[in-house]
Design an enzyme around this catalytic site. Sequence first.
Site, mmCIF file in Angstrom:
data_model
loop_
_atom_site.group_PDB
_atom_site.id
_atom_site.type_symbol
_atom_site.label_atom_id
_atom_site.label_comp_id
_atom_site.label_asym_id
_atom_site.label_seq_id
_atom_site.Cartn_x
_atom_site.Cartn_y
_atom_site.Cartn_z
ATOM 1 N N TYR A 1 61.077 -89.490 41.814
ATOM 2 C CA TYR A 1 61.531 -88.402 40.938
ATOM 3 C C TYR A 1 62.868 -88.839 40.325
ATOM 4 O O TYR A 1 63.838 -89.058 41.054
ATOM 5 C CB TYR A 1 61.786 -87.127 41.733
ATOM 6 C CG TYR A 1 60.586 -86.389 42.270
ATOM 7 C CD1 TYR A 1 59.734 -86.981 43.200
ATOM 8 C CD2 TYR A 1 60.347 -85.071 41.900
ATOM 9 C CE1 TYR A 1 58.652 -86.269 43.719
ATOM 10 C CE2 TYR A 1 59.276 -84.356 42.419
ATOM 11 C CZ TYR A 1 58.433 -84.967 43.330
ATOM 12 O OH TYR A 1 57.384 -84.260 43.855
ATOM 13 N N GLN B 1 50.700 -90.653 35.364
ATOM 14 C CA GLN B 1 50.783 -89.220 35.624
ATOM 15 C C GLN B 1 52.221 -88.810 35.322
ATOM 16 O O GLN B 1 53.167 -89.312 35.929
ATOM 17 C CB GLN B 1 50.444 -88.913 37.093
ATOM 18 C CG GLN B 1 50.401 -87.438 37.429
ATOM 19 C CD GLN B 1 49.101 -86.736 37.007
ATOM 20 O OE1 GLN B 1 48.110 -87.395 36.704
ATOM 21 N NE2 GLN B 1 49.112 -85.406 36.986
ATOM 22 N N GLU C 1 54.145 -91.699 37.297
ATOM 23 C CA GLU C 1 53.352 -92.411 38.297
ATOM 24 C C GLU C 1 52.324 -93.265 37.568
ATOM 25 O O GLU C 1 51.232 -92.801 37.256
ATOM 26 C CB GLU C 1 52.670 -91.415 39.223
ATOM 27 C CG GLU C 1 53.628 -90.443 39.893
ATOM 28 C CD GLU C 1 52.942 -89.109 40.216
ATOM 29 O OE1 GLU C 1 51.876 -89.123 40.850
ATOM 30 O OE2 GLU C 1 53.463 -88.058 39.823
ATOM 31 N N HIS D 1 46.730 -87.997 46.978
ATOM 32 C CA HIS D 1 47.607 -89.108 47.373
ATOM 33 C C HIS D 1 47.202 -89.785 48.675
ATOM 34 O O HIS D 1 48.042 -90.119 49.509
ATOM 35 C CB HIS D 1 49.062 -88.634 47.441
ATOM 36 C CG HIS D 1 49.629 -88.242 46.105
ATOM 37 N ND1 HIS D 1 49.223 -88.806 44.920
ATOM 38 C CD2 HIS D 1 50.575 -87.318 45.772
ATOM 39 C CE1 HIS D 1 49.893 -88.272 43.917
ATOM 40 N NE2 HIS D 1 50.705 -87.355 44.394
ATOM 41 N N ASP E 1 52.017 -81.892 34.179
ATOM 42 C CA ASP E 1 51.450 -82.532 35.364
ATOM 43 C C ASP E 1 50.093 -83.069 34.924
ATOM 44 O O ASP E 1 49.052 -82.482 35.190
ATOM 45 C CB ASP E 1 51.303 -81.524 36.515
ATOM 46 C CG ASP E 1 50.967 -82.202 37.840
ATOM 47 O OD1 ASP E 1 50.866 -83.449 37.859
ATOM 48 O OD2 ASP E 1 50.814 -81.496 38.852
ATOM 49 N N ASN F 1 46.838 -89.580 43.526
ATOM 50 C CA ASN F 1 46.328 -88.473 42.719
ATOM 51 C C ASN F 1 45.115 -87.829 43.411
ATOM 52 O O ASN F 1 44.902 -88.032 44.599
ATOM 53 C CB ASN F 1 46.005 -88.948 41.302
ATOM 54 C CG ASN F 1 46.393 -87.907 40.257
ATOM 55 O OD1 ASN F 1 45.970 -86.763 40.344
ATOM 56 N ND2 ASN F 1 47.202 -88.303 39.301
ATOM 57 N N ARG F 2 44.348 -87.049 42.655
ATOM 58 C CA ARG F 2 43.318 -86.231 43.307
ATOM 59 C C ARG F 2 41.925 -86.863 43.246
ATOM 60 O O ARG F 2 41.571 -87.504 42.263
ATOM 61 C CB ARG F 2 43.292 -84.840 42.680
ATOM 62 C CG ARG F 2 44.535 -84.048 43.057
ATOM 63 C CD ARG F 2 44.600 -82.686 42.426
ATOM 64 N NE ARG F 2 45.783 -81.976 42.913
ATOM 65 C CZ ARG F 2 47.032 -82.192 42.456
ATOM 66 N NH1 ARG F 2 47.247 -83.068 41.500
ATOM 67 N NH2 ARG F 2 48.057 -81.545 42.974
ATOM 68 N N HIS G 1 55.981 -92.796 43.629
ATOM 69 C CA HIS G 1 56.188 -91.379 43.323
ATOM 70 C C HIS G 1 57.680 -91.006 43.253
ATOM 71 O O HIS G 1 58.103 -90.002 43.834
ATOM 72 C CB HIS G 1 55.458 -90.530 44.364
ATOM 73 C CG HIS G 1 55.023 -89.193 43.860
ATOM 74 N ND1 HIS G 1 55.905 -88.264 43.342
ATOM 75 C CD2 HIS G 1 53.810 -88.625 43.792
ATOM 76 C CE1 HIS G 1 55.226 -87.186 42.995
ATOM 77 N NE2 HIS G 1 53.953 -87.378 43.247
#
Length: 351
Positions: A187, A289, A316, A112, A251, A86-87, A185
């Site tokens: 999908y 997340q 996540e 990430h 998100d 993440n950020r 991560h």
Amino acid sequence: MFKICFLSGFLLLALLCMCEAQEVKVYELKRGDFSAKFTNYGAIMLSLILPDKTGKLDDVVLGYDSLNDYKNDTTYFGAIVGRVANRIGGANFTLNGVVYKVVANDGKNSLHGGRKGFGDVIWTVKNYRKDSHITFTYDSFDGEQGFPGNLSVSVTYMIIGTNKLGVKMVAKPLNKATPVNLALHTYWNLGGHSSGDILSHTLQLFGSSITPVDDELIPTGKIVPVKGTPYDFLQPREIGGKFNQLPNGYDINYVLDKSSPKHLRKVAVVQESKSGRKMELWTNMPGVQFYTSNMLKSEKGKDGFVYSIHAGLCFETQGFPDAVNNPNFPSQIVNHGDTYKHFMVYRFTAH
Ligand SMILES: *[C@@H]1O[C@H](CO)[C@@H](O)[C@H](O)[C@H]1NC(C)=O
Ligand SMILES: *[C@@H]1O[C@H](CO)[C@@H](O)[C@H](O)[C@H]1NC(C)=O
Ligand SMILES: *[C@@H]1O[C@H](CO)[C@@H](O)[C@H](O)[C@H]1NC(C)=O
């Protein structure tokens, strides 16, 4: 003559060893008609194949046909991301009085783990039994992407019982305290990776609050209840049901209920009605997340299928984004001598 032969033999051996260490391969776990593929590049989960309610097999994770496509992707398809998923706002944080500048790869922020995070390095295969488990390890060095201290990391994927996949992530700082926040991560599209968008999947998410973000997706530091907002998935409902109020999709980090670092609890249930597939997600992490692949655009994936916006769902599990700069969020600092442990269990059924 002997000397030259000996030396060139030695060089050849050294080269072979180096190639061996760098080799990227695909590994399968399989039990009955439940199977998954992985690679030591980024410890990526490449596929997960399982039956629908009629017994028809589909791959329910998005990805690429070729390993090379994973090497410079911007999607993080199936990767283990870190050292800090993440950020990190402003790509810096202060720890024990020292300011650490990490690599900014998302505007002025870090995402990430930086430009070459754990999803873009080659891991070592430590243990592999096709009908049971695979362990990947990675030795992250002091200063890698700006993070402090050596960190020994391992990720184990395991098939548990019938149609369950476990993931165990462990990290040990070897000399300095460091933030650690790993995430898988993947999908998901329970209708099959190429079945279209996920808007009609139903979701129940046991997170009563979210950590709202600014326009650069950096948390404001607030923790806000979801009740009565488009973020409320406390009761099962269609994911796309409130997209009229949230046109870009989801998100956002959910604060998961009943948080406990020691115990797994069920945090999400996702269902897709056509296939009848249902996925439960269990974890010991405080946050997840939830991302509806809002940034996917014409991504050429497996079998030549082109993934569009909302083609997949990410859950996540992790700590909260930018926890290193938010003292009111659960700390992600792991001290030398302590061990980070992150567990996930996916339980699949089809009716
Ligand atoms: C990755 O892609 C970027 C542009 O998106 C390019 O500048 C860079 O050279 C590529 N790196 C590799 C290793 O292919
Ligand atoms: C750290 O990030 C903040 C924004 O979060 C920014 O204002 C500050 O200038 C950055 N400091 C350094 C040393 O880069
Ligand atoms: C840290 O890693 C480097 C190599 O990346 C190694 O030379 C050094 O001995 C390691 N130190 C510790 C304390 O593990």
